[in-house]
Design a protein around this motif. Structure first.
Motif, PDB file in Angstrom:
ATOM      1  N   TYR A  89      47.470  48.660  12.044  1.00 31.17           N
ATOM      2  CA  TYR A  89      46.880  48.721  10.709  1.00 31.17           C
ATOM      3  C   TYR A  89      47.131  47.472   9.865  1.00 31.17           C
ATOM      4  O   TYR A  89      46.585  47.366   8.762  1.00 31.17           O
ATOM      5  CB  TYR A  89      47.398  49.962   9.981  1.00 31.17           C
ATOM      6  CG  TYR A  89      46.895  51.243  10.615  1.00 31.17           C
ATOM      7  CD1 TYR A  89      45.536  51.530  10.631  1.00 31.17           C
ATOM      8  CD2 TYR A  89      47.771  52.142  11.219  1.00 31.17           C
ATOM      9  CE1 TYR A  89      45.062  52.688  11.227  1.00 31.17           C
ATOM     10  CE2 TYR A  89      47.303  53.304  11.812  1.00 31.17           C
ATOM     11  CZ  TYR A  89      45.945  53.570  11.816  1.00 31.17           C
ATOM     12  OH  TYR A  89      45.464  54.712  12.410  1.00 31.17           O
ATOM     13  N   HIS A 112      45.288  57.367  20.511  1.00 34.14           N
ATOM     14  CA  HIS A 112      44.998  56.935  19.143  1.00 34.14           C
ATOM     15  C   HIS A 112      44.552  55.473  19.114  1.00 34.14           C
ATOM     16  O   HIS A 112      43.594  55.118  18.414  1.00 34.14           O
ATOM     17  CB  HIS A 112      46.227  57.123  18.258  1.00 34.14           C
ATOM     18  CG  HIS A 112      45.990  56.761  16.822  1.00 34.14           C
ATOM     19  ND1 HIS A 112      45.288  57.574  15.958  1.00 34.14           N
ATOM     20  CD2 HIS A 112      46.339  55.656  16.106  1.00 34.14           C
ATOM     21  CE1 HIS A 112      45.216  56.996  14.767  1.00 34.14           C
ATOM     22  NE2 HIS A 112      45.848  55.832  14.833  1.00 34.14           N
ATOM     23  N   ARG A 115      41.039  55.268  20.288  1.00 30.67           N
ATOM     24  CA  ARG A 115      40.082  55.763  19.290  1.00 30.67           C
ATOM     25  C   ARG A 115      39.819  54.723  18.211  1.00 30.67           C
ATOM     26  O   ARG A 115      38.757  54.743  17.570  1.00 30.67           O
ATOM     27  CB  ARG A 115      40.602  57.059  18.661  1.00 30.67           C
ATOM     28  CG  ARG A 115      40.419  58.292  19.531  1.00 30.67           C
ATOM     29  CD  ARG A 115      40.611  59.562  18.726  1.00 30.67           C
ATOM     30  NE  ARG A 115      41.962  59.687  18.219  1.00 30.67           N
ATOM     31  CZ  ARG A 115      42.949  60.316  18.857  1.00 30.67           C
ATOM     32  NH1 ARG A 115      42.724  60.863  20.041  1.00 30.67           N
ATOM     33  NH2 ARG A 115      44.149  60.399  18.328  1.00 30.67           N
ATOM     34  N   GLN A 116      40.790  53.839  18.010  1.00 32.20           N
ATOM     35  CA  GLN A 116      40.614  52.760  17.036  1.00 32.20           C
ATOM     36  C   GLN A 116      40.005  51.511  17.683  1.00 32.20           C
ATOM     37  O   GLN A 116      40.100  50.410  17.139  1.00 32.20           O
ATOM     38  CB  GLN A 116      41.963  52.412  16.400  1.00 32.20           C
ATOM     39  CG  GLN A 116      42.647  53.574  15.701  1.00 32.20           C
ATOM     40  CD  GLN A 116      41.797  54.178  14.602  1.00 32.20           C
ATOM     41  OE1 GLN A 116      41.212  53.458  13.798  1.00 32.20           O
ATOM     42  NE2 GLN A 116      41.713  55.506  14.569  1.00 32.20           N
TER      43      GLN A 116
END
Length: 296
Positions: A89, A112, A115-116
């Motif tokens: 992030y 995860h 998915r990003q």
């Protein structure tokens, strides 16, 4: 990688050199793929290591993250996940994550990241990599650490491992799983379900799974007689016994033993929900063979 090399190859000399060589070769292989290593972290409770390659890792640009641990578990997994989320992030320029780990605990992190829209690679030794993790990842994204070692080094380590064979395990005697026909303890209202036709087991995983079942029965019988295993809890324990197999292959092992006549699956009515149990066939030749060393 450190602990796999230490345990699998019986604590070889110059262990730190092997670790550093693996990290160096991994970095070079990633560079050959066009991947520049921007953030490199290594996790361990370094205070518990008699020697640690911290200096060598530092010179390769690897940040050593010291995490406190216990004899059973350390916080490396959690710290790795926290750091991965921070990079995800805060560094949108980083599109590929490489995990040098093989635990199935990393599956949520892997999913995860993907998915990003991040590419995820896993590097490790196949024997120490969860089959469930590989199934999620895909074999094309797995980097085998054995291929990162020079052939001469790998040959030396394998010779060292073979020179010190593991001690032979003595299989326990299985607890009888059903009353004999005509026994006063046999139920009269309902016939005992039949086993499938008996055939010898052919695969080493089938033999190992059967031996593990017998050992579990003995362990559970330490305080009171037990002649069956609850299926769902046993499958969870089978995950630890066969971590390299994905979940569906572990279930296939149970089915293979059932079709070989070594066990049967029975339904039980619980107070809230029905459940299934595993019952071993004491007349199966492989069950008898496993019981023979303990009975001698």
């Amino acid at each position: 990688m450190y602990y796999f090399l230490k345990n699998h190859f019986h604590d070889p000399p110059d262990l730190n050199d092997y670790v550093l060589a693996l990290v160096r070769k991994l970095r070079d292989d990633l560079a050959a793929r066009g991947l520049d290593c921007l953030v490199l972290n290594a996790y361990a409770d370094f205070e518990r290591l008699a020697t640690a390659p911290q200096g060598g890792l530092y010179l390769m640009g690897v940040n050593t993250r010291n995490v406190l641990g216990t004899h059973h578990k350390n916080a490396a997994d959690m710290q790795l996940c926290i750091d991965a989320m921070e990079v995800l992030y805060t560094r949108p320029d980083i599109g590929t994550f490489v995990l040098v780990a093989g635990d199935r605990d990393y599956i949520p992190l892997l999913q995860h990241l993907r998915r990003q829209a991040r590419q995820v690679l896993v590097a490790g030794f196949r024997e120490a990599t969860s089959g469930d993790l590989l199934q999620n990842l895909g074999p094309q994204h797995f980097l085998d650490a054995r291929e990162l070692l020079p052939p001469a080094t790998l040959a030396f380590l394998e010779a060292r491992r073979r020179a010190r064979p593991a001690p032979e395990a003595t299989a326990p005697t299985p607890t009888p799983v059903a009353p004999a026909a005509g026994s006063p303890d046999a139920p009269e209202a309902e016939a005992t379900p039949a086993f499938d036709p008996v055939r010898p087991l052919t695969g080493p995983d089938e033999q190992s799974c059967l031996a593990f079942m017998v050992a579990e029965l003995l362990r559970l019988s330490q305080h009171r007689p037990v002649n069956e295993l609850w299926l769902t809890p046993f499958l969870r324990r089978l995950t630890d016994e066969f971590p390299a197999l994905p979940e569906y292959e572990r279930r296939d092992l149970i089915n293979a033993l059932r079709t070989a006549g070594a066990l049967r699956i029975e339904k039980r009515e619980g107070e809230q929900h029905p459940f299934s149990v595993i019952v071993l066939n004491p007349e199966h030749p492989d069950v008898r063979a496993l019981a023979a060393p303990a009975a001698a």
